[in-house]
Enzyme design. Structure first.
Site, mmCIF file in Angstrom:
data_model
loop_
_atom_site.group_PDB
_atom_site.id
_atom_site.type_symbol
_atom_site.label_atom_id
_atom_site.label_comp_id
_atom_site.label_asym_id
_atom_site.label_seq_id
_atom_site.Cartn_x
_atom_site.Cartn_y
_atom_site.Cartn_z
ATOM 1 N N ARG A 8 0.697 -1.472 -0.040
ATOM 2 C CA ARG A 8 0.058 -0.104 -0.435
ATOM 3 C C ARG A 8 0.845 0.997 -0.035
ATOM 4 O O ARG A 8 0.654 1.631 -0.864
ATOM 5 C CB ARG A 8 -0.568 0.023 1.312
ATOM 6 N N GLU A 56 -18.275 4.446 -0.296
ATOM 7 C CA GLU A 56 -17.825 3.384 -1.221
ATOM 8 C C GLU A 56 -18.675 3.226 -2.907
ATOM 9 O O GLU A 56 -17.734 3.417 -3.902
ATOM 10 C CB GLU A 56 -17.438 1.952 -0.437
ATOM 11 N N HIS A 107 -5.560 -3.000 3.042
ATOM 12 C CA HIS A 107 -6.251 -4.422 3.586
ATOM 13 C C HIS A 107 -6.598 -5.416 3.309
ATOM 14 O O HIS A 107 -7.359 -5.948 4.601
ATOM 15 C CB HIS A 107 -6.606 -3.728 4.890
#
Length: 308
Positions: A8, A56, A107
């Protein structure tokens, strides 16, 4: 394998590189820029960064709209929310019309650790892989995450990039990266270990342990789950006669099934999948959770030995 950097982190910094190279690149996040590392792009190019809040599905739809204007949107949040909560929008607003949106979700997997089973997404590869026309990429380390991010900016069409929270060894600096082309990292004739994501470094360490017992393993980094490198998979399955897949994902619908789809009815070989069985993750330190699910180098080596 001295340095440890999270994929990330490499993704976030690669976005800044892209921002300098291509003014059509825009980045959207869902109130998690500090965790997904899109904060780096936000700091460098605030006018091209959009924080959509904890929404989202809306983020994905906005990205779809931006892509129709000739922009190249990179969308980020946790994999559980981007691949899970926004699934319908990913399917119908991005993949169905074949819009040029990059879904880069962080994640993923049980290595998220303390966040627990609710946030440890172990089904995202299956969800994305089943969507028609979706390209699915799982970089093995930070160096490959950077290469994949840069490659996706030039790639036309919807794509899913799986990123991890945990800092892990960097070892692919000198490896080429081509979407759809697997990389053979180690040669051996006894067993072919196909791995993706954080499991590639564990597979390499497992191969070293197996070598001590006289077992010679090929280790193949399958960074692109879809389209998978069928030629490479077939070649090493035929060469070794024993195939093991390793993924930090459910054994249902991910790398193991993608490899099996290539080999079924075509190559006569032994086959075994290592991954999360039909169960959820659980809270704990990343190293402990990975061990709980049999995803460490010594555990992988033990399973391979038992299958030969």
């Amino acid at each position: 394998m001295a340095d440890k950097i999270a994929t990330r982190e490499a993704y976030g910094k690669a976005l800044v590189e892209l921002g300098a190279q291509n003014d059509r690149v825009v980045v959207l996040d869902a109130d998690l820029a500090g965790a997904t590392m899109t904060k780096h792009f936000k700091a460098a190019y605030p006018d091209r960064f959009f924080d959509m809040g904890i929404a989202e599905a809306n983020m994905v739809n906005v990205a779809a709209g931006l892509s129709t204007m000739g922009l190249v949107p990179f969308c980020s949040t946790f994999a559980m929310f981007g691949a899970g909560r926004a699934y319908e929008q990913v399917r119908n607003s991005i993949a169905y019309p074949k819009f040029n949106v990059k879904l880069c979700m962080s994640h993923a997997g049980v290595s998220v650790g303390e966040d627990g089973g609710s946030h440890q997404c172990i089904e995202d590869l299956a969800l994305m892989r089943v969507i028609p026309g979706m390209t699915v990429i799982v970089p093995a380390d930070a160096a490959e995450a950077r290469k994949a991010t840069l490659a996706l900016a030039d790639f036309q069409g919807p794509a899913y990039l799986r990123l991890a929270r945990l800092a892990t060894p960097v070892f692919t600096d000198d490896q080429p990266f081509e979407i759809g082309k697997a990389n053979v990292l180690r040669e051996g004739g006894d067993v072919a270990i196909f791995a993706c994501g954080l499991m590639v470094s564990e597979a390499l360490e497992a191969a070293k342990l197996l070598e001590q017992d006289g077992i010679h393993a090929s280790v193949i980094n399958v960074h692109t789950i879809k389209p998978i490198d069928a030629q490479c998979v077939t070649e090493y399955a035929e060469k070794c006669g024993n195939v093991v897949t390793v993924e930090e994902h459910s054994v249902i619908g991910g790398l193991g099934d993608a490899v099996a789809d290539v080999l079924m009815g075509k190559v006569n070989c032994k086959f075994h999948k290592i991954g999360v069985q039909d169960q959820f993750g659980q809270s704990g330190k990343a190293a402990d959770v990975l061990r709980e699910y049999g995803l460490t180098a010594d555990q992988i080596a033990a399973v391979v030995k038992s299958r030969l």
